[in-house]
Design a protein around this motif. Structure first.
Motif, PDB file in Angstrom:
ATOM      1  N   LYS A  75      80.148  80.395  94.905  1.00 40.54           N
ATOM      2  CA  LYS A  75      78.903  80.059  95.578  1.00 40.54           C
ATOM      3  C   LYS A  75      77.999  79.255  94.640  1.00 40.54           C
ATOM      4  CE  LYS A  75      75.614  81.903  98.718  1.00 40.54           C
ATOM      5  NZ  LYS A  75      75.480  82.802  99.814  1.00 40.54           N
ATOM      6  N   ARG A  76      77.936  79.765  93.378  1.00 37.32           N
ATOM      7  CA  ARG A  76      77.131  79.060  92.381  1.00 37.32           C
ATOM      8  C   ARG A  76      78.042  78.709  91.223  1.00 37.32           C
ATOM      9  NH1 ARG A  76      73.023  81.269  94.874  1.00 37.32           N
ATOM     10  NH2 ARG A  76      74.016  83.314  94.882  1.00 37.32           N
ATOM     11  N   ASN A  95      73.713  73.261  92.241  1.00 40.56           N
ATOM     12  CA  ASN A  95      74.543  73.256  93.436  1.00 40.56           C
ATOM     13  C   ASN A  95      74.543  71.925  94.166  1.00 40.56           C
ATOM     14  OD1 ASN A  95      75.273  75.824  92.930  1.00 40.56           O
ATOM     15  ND2 ASN A  95      74.466  76.697  94.802  1.00 40.56           N
ATOM     16  N   ARG A 153      83.679  71.661  95.520  1.00 39.02           N
ATOM     17  CA  ARG A 153      83.539  72.705  96.529  1.00 39.02           C
ATOM     18  C   ARG A 153      84.214  72.291  97.825  1.00 39.02           C
ATOM     19  NH1 ARG A 153      77.986  75.394  98.640  1.00 39.02           N
ATOM     20  NH2 ARG A 153      78.087  77.021  97.085  1.00 39.02           N
TER      21      ARG A 153
END
Lengths: 440, 435
Positions: B117-118, B130, B139
């Motif tokens: 996520k991070r 991000n 990602r």
């Protein structure tokens, strides 16, 4: 000067500067022979001067002739060409040994000489010398040839406790520097004929009488340097030399700092890399199928660590010392320039005084002033010659140094590449092995 | 990674299908016959990423990234027709929702993980932001990988919610919530308690759990060490750039040496710059390791589920036994073990026969219920064990294959880096020789 004009070379004393020839230039004047060790060359001297046969060493000179024309051309391009073809004095420093006496511990080095020069009684010599002796030689050379640039010695004092004076690396590095020092002197057309060098290379015991000699020399050099004369106008070429040296010194310092920084970064990288390798190794125990690739990667990382260590060692042992040596060389050179300035200043001052007196009582130009003029002109000529020589040596030295640095880096990458490539081959072989055993 | 290019979808899927089919003959409806996982019928990719702005749950303005999912029927592709793909946009939180649904609905499956996520395990130069384009790109690849893994899974690929996710942009969230999966989720406390109190968990699962812990530990150690190495290596390369500048300055005061020095300086600059691409590429290796770092968690979750079902079975069995005992006591009057009732009986005398009868009747009902519960729990437990074991085997195989490939790729990257280094230094050397 305590030594007369070196035998065999044109005296630069009586001629105006414009007519003074470079010591290595084509000889219109009779040159006494420096015998050639080059082997089968049959050229005779261009001016027909017969070869001298005054010493046993020169018997071989009947078979070796001095080759002037070809070598001179080569010389203009690259003075180093001379050294391989016409060099007749070979000096090497090797074999360091530790000596322990009641008063002190020190290292001596073997100084081996091979020569065909008439100035030497024997063709070969082998003596042992310590750093002090090299220092003595340097001081003697500086005093006896003040108009010439004397190559630097590696640093004299090392902080005890910081550097181990007896460690292999230190001794090795110092020895290489001492070797270079002697080689540079041996290659110098003027310095190599200095009798102090002769003593250094041949005497069983260097009868240094340092204390006494130093006292008398101090007297003269103090007079010489602290003359207090003010320089009118420095010729442009010497100004340019000074400026060059300043900038060059700066750049050397920067390169030294960069090289040290790289060493530091590489050392930190090495620490992390080692840790990284152990993580792969520790994972091996957990897996069965992945055992081989994990072990393989761990092994490659270890190989890379070793290669990196070697690279670092090379850089600190071979690269940095040479840089530092040139810093010392630059210092030396600047000193010589200063002395030259003094010599010119003295001459100008005396000249001025003499002219004033002449106007008054019509006496001829005193001998003193002429001597000063000679000194200055001699200085200028020697300096210019040495400068050219120094520049081209510098070029060669740095070409070698930087090429060496590139080579070491290439070498390092090649080692790493080989390790990783063999891992891939290994793993792919295993893969095909497995596949074929599956289908069978 | 599961599949790298779309064309390789079919090929790699073969193997996973084989293993699933071979090991799962005993299962009922979950494993479909060979060759019909979703990915075979549909080409899936996450094609793009875009920044959007909008209001969030608390009505505040925020920027987020959305990813474009494109799908095309596989037969159209193989036939050479090139129809326009169907597409829809999803954001990361929707992927998370999908995965949470899958985790709850298929607790016996090692559910493929999402990309982080991070940004973590970041070395100093790399951005932890991000919004950083490199991070977004990696990602995107990670999300595509996730979808491909799920769509090629013999069990997960048949899920309707997954289909919806891929094909219906609007209203998908409502459909997911309607499944009520959130209510089925096991409470953390229950799960933790089971871990401590379970008596006879399946040994294999305990070993797997231990393995998952170790896997997690090793991969995270490796990722940390790698990040530190990358950081240092970056420093080494960049310092060489200083040579470029000093050689250039030095060349200005030289005559013959000048040109050689100047050009060599340029090569030193190029050398210093080359590290950026090298390390960016290495991030892909790090991503492969991260996938398995997160996979370890998923594996552990399956083991924990086993602990929970086993524990619940043990509890139910225990409960049944104690009820039967109580019944026996009431029926026969013999007190075998210490019980509070027995104690009060002794002290205050036995209760009236009517009450006893009522109690016995109640107990009999409870026992009947209890037996049903035990049956249920046994089935639940056994089914979980069977299915989970199959999937864990499947996981092990693709883990071995994927990590092996990742290690080989890493070696390839190292070789490429060495070659570049040799090239640069050789160029510099040539310039030095011309000095």
């Amino acid at each position: 000067m305590s030594v007369g004009t070196p035998r065999g070379l044109a005296s630069s004393g009586q001629k105006p500067i414009a007519e003074i020839l470079h010591p290595l230039s084509a000889a219109a004047e009779p040159l006494s022979v420096t015998v050639n060790l080059g082997g089968d060359k049959e050229a005779g001297l261009t001016n027909g001067t017969p070869v001298e046969t005054s010493s046993p060493a020169s018997t071989s000179s009947l078979f070796n002739r001095l080759q002037l024309d070809d070598d001179l051309e080569a010389d203009v391009r690259d003075p180093y060409a001379e050294t391989t073809e016409t060099r007749d004095l070979f000096v090497t420093v090797s074999d360091p040994k530790k000596h322990v006496s009641t008063m002190e511990t020190y290292i001596t080095y073997r100084v081996s000489t091979k020569t065909t020069r008439v100035e030497f009684d024997l063709p070969e010599y082998c003596v042992r010398r310590r750093y002090q002796d090299f220092d003595w030689l340097r001081i003697k050379l500086e005093d006896s040839q003040p108009t010439h640039l004397i190559p630097p010695l590696p640093e004299k004092f090392v902080m005890k406790g910081v550097v181990d004076r007896f460690s292999e690396e230190f001794v090795e590095t110092r020895m290489k520097a001492l070797d270079k020092f002697l080689k540079r002197i041996a290659d110098h057309p003027v310095l190599s004929f200095n009798p102090h060098l002769n003593s250094f290379l041949t005497a069983k015991d260097l009868n240094k009488r340092q204390g006494l000699a130093l006292l008398t020399k101090v007297g003269e050099s103090v007079k010489y340097v602290a003359g207090g004369y003010k320089l009118r106008a420095r010729p442009a070429e010497f100004c340019a030399m000074g400026e060059y040296l300043d900038t060059f010194n700066q750049k050397l310092g920067t390169i030294d700092r960069i090289a040290q920084r790289i060493l530091k970064e590489q050392s930190e990288y090495l620490t992390e890399l080692r840790e990284y390798g152990t993580v792969y190794s520790s994972w091996v125990g957990l897996e069965d199928e992945l055992r081989r690739p994990l072990e393989g990667v761990a092994g490659c990382v270890t190989t890379c660590c070793g290669a990196l260590e070697d690279l670092g060692e090379n850089m600190s042992q071979d690269f940095l010392p040479v840089l530092r040596e040139y810093v010392l060389y630059v210092e030396s050179m600047k000193n010589v320039l200063r002395k030259r300035d003094q010599s010119q200043a003295e001459y100008e001052a005396r000249l001025e005084a003499a002219i004033l007196r002449k106007q008054e009582d019509r006496t001829p130009m005193p001998l003193e002033v002429e001597k000063c003029q000679d000194k200055m002109e001699c200085f200028n000529a020697d300096l210019k010659a040495d400068w050219e020589r120094w520049q081209s040596n510098k070029r060669q030295d740095f070409k070698q140094l930087l090429t060496g640095m590139a080579d070491k880096n290439i070498n390092h990458y090649e080692k790493c590449q080989a390790a990783w490539e063999s891992l891939i081959t290994l793993l792919q072989d295993k893969q095909t092995e497995d596949k074929s055993s599956e289908t069978n | 990674m599961a599949e790298d290019g779309r064309d390789e979808l079919v090929a790699t899927d073969d193997e996973s299908d084989h293993t699933a089919a071979d090991g799962s003959s005993s299962l009922n409806n979950t494993v479909v016959e060979e060759g019909s996982t979703l990915v075979r019928r549909m080409e899936i990719c996450v094609a793009e990423a875009e920044k959007r702005s909008g209001k969030n749950a608390v009505n505040m303005q925020e920027t987020f990234t959305v990813y474009l999912i494109e799908t095309r029927p596989m037969d159209a592709v193989t036939e050479g027709r090139n129809p326009a793909p169907d597409s829809l946009w999803r954001r990361y939180s929707e992927f998370e929702l999908l995965r949470n649904y899958l985790l709850v609905t298929y607790p016996y499956i090692v559910v493929p993980p999402l990309p982080e996520k991070r940004a973590e395990f970041v070395w100093h130069k790399l951005s932890a932001d991000n919004m950083d384009p490199d991070f977004v790109e990696r990602r995107r690849i990670g999300l595509e990988n996730f979808l491909l893994r799920v769509a090629s899974h013999p069990v997960l690929s048949n899920d309707k919610i997954l289909h919806h996710f891929l094909t219906e942009e609007h209203g998908w969230k409502e459909v997911v919530y309607e499944t009520g999966f959130q209510a089925k989720a096991d409470s953390r406390i229950r799960a933790l308690s089971a871990t401590f109190r379970v008596r006879n968990p399946d040994k294999r699962f305990m070993e797997m759990k231990h393995y998952s812990d170790q896997l997690q530990s090793h991969t995270s150690q490796l990722l940390r060490a790698r990040a530190r190495v990358a950081d240092r290596l970056y420093g080494v390369y960049k310092v060489h750039g200083n040579y470029g500048r000093v050689f250039s300055e030095w060349s200005a005061i030289e005559k013959e040496m000048g040109d050689g020095l100047q050009s060599a300086g340029h090569h030193m600059d190029a050398y210093a710059a080359s590290i950026d691409d090298i390390l960016e590429e290495e991030e892909h290796y790090a991503d492969q390791l991260k996938e398995y770092l997160f996979y370890a968690e998923a594996l552990r979750a399956v083991c924990r589920k086993h602990e929970l079902t086993q524990f619940e079975l043990e509890m139910a069995s225990q409960d049944l036994i104690s009820k039967k005992q109580q019944h026996e006591e009431l029926a026969t009057g013999i007190v075998r073990t210490f019980s509070f009732k027995g104690m009060t009986n002794k002290l205050f005398g036995q209760e009236a026969p009517v009450q006893r009868e009522a109690r016995i009747k109640l107990l009999e009902e409870l026992i009947a219920e209890g037996e049903d519960t035990v049956k249920e729990k046994t089935v639940e437990c056994e089914e979980h064990v069977e299915r989970a074991w199959v999937d864990m085997q499947r996981f092990k195989e693709h883990k071995d294959k994927d990590l092996r490939e990742a290690l080989i790729n890493y070696a390839v990257m190292q070789i490429s880096m060495c070659k570049k280094g040799i090239q640069m230094w050789s160029n510099a050397k040539e310039c030095f020789l011309k000095m």
